[in-house]
Design a protein around this motif. Structure first.
Motif, mmCIF file in Angstrom:
data_model
loop_
_atom_site.group_PDB
_atom_site.id
_atom_site.type_symbol
_atom_site.label_atom_id
_atom_site.label_comp_id
_atom_site.label_asym_id
_atom_site.label_seq_id
_atom_site.Cartn_x
_atom_site.Cartn_y
_atom_site.Cartn_z
ATOM 1 N N GLU A 145 -7.920 -5.385 2.748
ATOM 2 C CA GLU A 145 -6.762 -5.137 1.884
ATOM 3 C C GLU A 145 -7.089 -4.126 0.791
ATOM 4 O OE1 GLU A 145 -3.550 -7.551 -0.932
ATOM 5 O OE2 GLU A 145 -5.109 -8.633 0.147
ATOM 6 N N GLU A 181 -5.313 -0.399 0.247
ATOM 7 C CA GLU A 181 -4.716 0.002 -1.014
ATOM 8 C C GLU A 181 -5.358 1.274 -1.553
ATOM 9 O OE1 GLU A 181 -2.149 -1.224 -2.775
ATOM 10 O OE2 GLU A 181 -1.724 -2.547 -1.088
ATOM 11 N N GLY A 212 -4.110 4.260 0.405
ATOM 12 C CA GLY A 212 -2.729 4.559 0.048
ATOM 13 C C GLY A 212 -2.612 5.270 -1.286
ATOM 14 N N LEU A 213 -3.378 4.816 -2.276
ATOM 15 C CA LEU A 213 -3.346 5.460 -3.590
ATOM 16 C C LEU A 213 -3.919 6.876 -3.519
ATOM 17 C CD1 LEU A 213 -4.487 2.416 -5.729
ATOM 18 C CD2 LEU A 213 -2.253 3.522 -5.836
ATOM 19 N N HIS A 260 -3.105 -7.743 -10.503
ATOM 20 C CA HIS A 260 -1.846 -7.626 -9.769
ATOM 21 C C HIS A 260 -0.885 -6.698 -10.499
ATOM 22 C CE1 HIS A 260 -1.158 -10.893 -12.675
ATOM 23 N NE2 HIS A 260 0.127 -10.587 -12.617
ATOM 24 N N TRP A 261 0.104 -6.217 -9.751
ATOM 25 C CA TRP A 261 1.142 -5.364 -10.309
ATOM 26 C C TRP A 261 2.208 -6.217 -10.980
ATOM 27 C CZ3 TRP A 261 0.306 -0.386 -10.730
ATOM 28 C CH2 TRP A 261 -0.459 0.293 -9.780
ATOM 29 N N LYS A 283 5.325 -2.270 -9.666
ATOM 30 C CA LYS A 283 4.624 -1.418 -8.710
ATOM 31 C C LYS A 283 5.051 0.040 -8.862
ATOM 32 C CE LYS A 283 3.972 -4.971 -5.184
ATOM 33 N NZ LYS A 283 4.183 -5.335 -3.751
#
Length: 209
Positions: free
Chosen positions: A17, A21, A24-25, A163-164, A167
């Protein structure tokens, strides 16, 4: 999340995970970096206070291609983003963070917001070269600019996961202007101070009655 939860299978799933992430960023141009993990041997026993870059030359690795980022996260690393190039971050405590987030919602300002398990809120903004004096003088505010970094979800801590709160894709990956967020944080500080003064006046009046 408890320390006893760090099984090999859980770590493997979580690494996947984190890797997804990070890739993706990086595809959105964010300068991601691998950070230390709360159970890594370099962190000793109970001495881990938060992730730091794994590589000593991390500043030279900014802007890595997503393919290189994918190679980094073959290990269980936390997810960091360098500040001062693509984005900045303003770090505040939980109470001030909640107050500022409410004000941002009320004014319609888009702002990606991150929360950490130790009660810190991070407001991501465009890059700036200074803070307003009102924020710079506050012990409740920390500015992450050039030469710094912040953790991003889903970076694990020993007792929780970053955590966001909001987002970045909610706002189409647009970062809010730094000065707009600064003004909201100043308003939140003033509201907190006014509330504290009112409370002190009420206590004083009650004692005098």
């Amino acid at each position: 999340m408890l320390d006893t939860d760090w099984s090999d299978s859980w770590r493997g799933a979580f690494r996947i995970e984190l890797r997804a992430e990070a890739i993706g960023l990086a595809c959105h141009g964010w300068p991601v970096l691998p950070g230390t993990f709360p159970t890594g041997p370099e962190n000793g026993h109970g001495n881990w206070t938060g992730p730091v870059p794994v590589h000593s030359d991390w500043a030279d690795r900014l802007g890595a291609h997503p393919n290189e980022v994918a190679e980094w996260w073959t290990q269980p690393y936390s997810l960091l983003v360098a500040t001062g190039k693509t984005l900045d971050a303003i770090e505040v405590g939980d109470e001030l963070g909640k107050r500022a987030a409410r004000l941002l919602r009320a004014t319609g300002h888009p702002a990606p917001i991150v929360a950490t398990p130790d009660g810190r809120w991070l407001f991501l903004t465009t890059v700036t070269d200074s803070l307003p004096e009102r924020l710079a003088a506050s012990s409740e505010v920390r500015w992450h600019g050039e030469g710094s970094w912040v953790p991003l979800p889903p970076t694990p801590y020993q007792h929780g996961v970053v955590h966001w709160r909001v987002k970045p894709d909610v706002w189409g990956w647009r970062l809010p202007a730094a000065d707009a967020v600064h003004m909201v944080l100043i308003r939140a500080l003033e509201q907190a101070e006014n509330r504290e003064v009112a409370g002190q006046q009420f206590v004083a009046a009650s004692a005098a009655a």
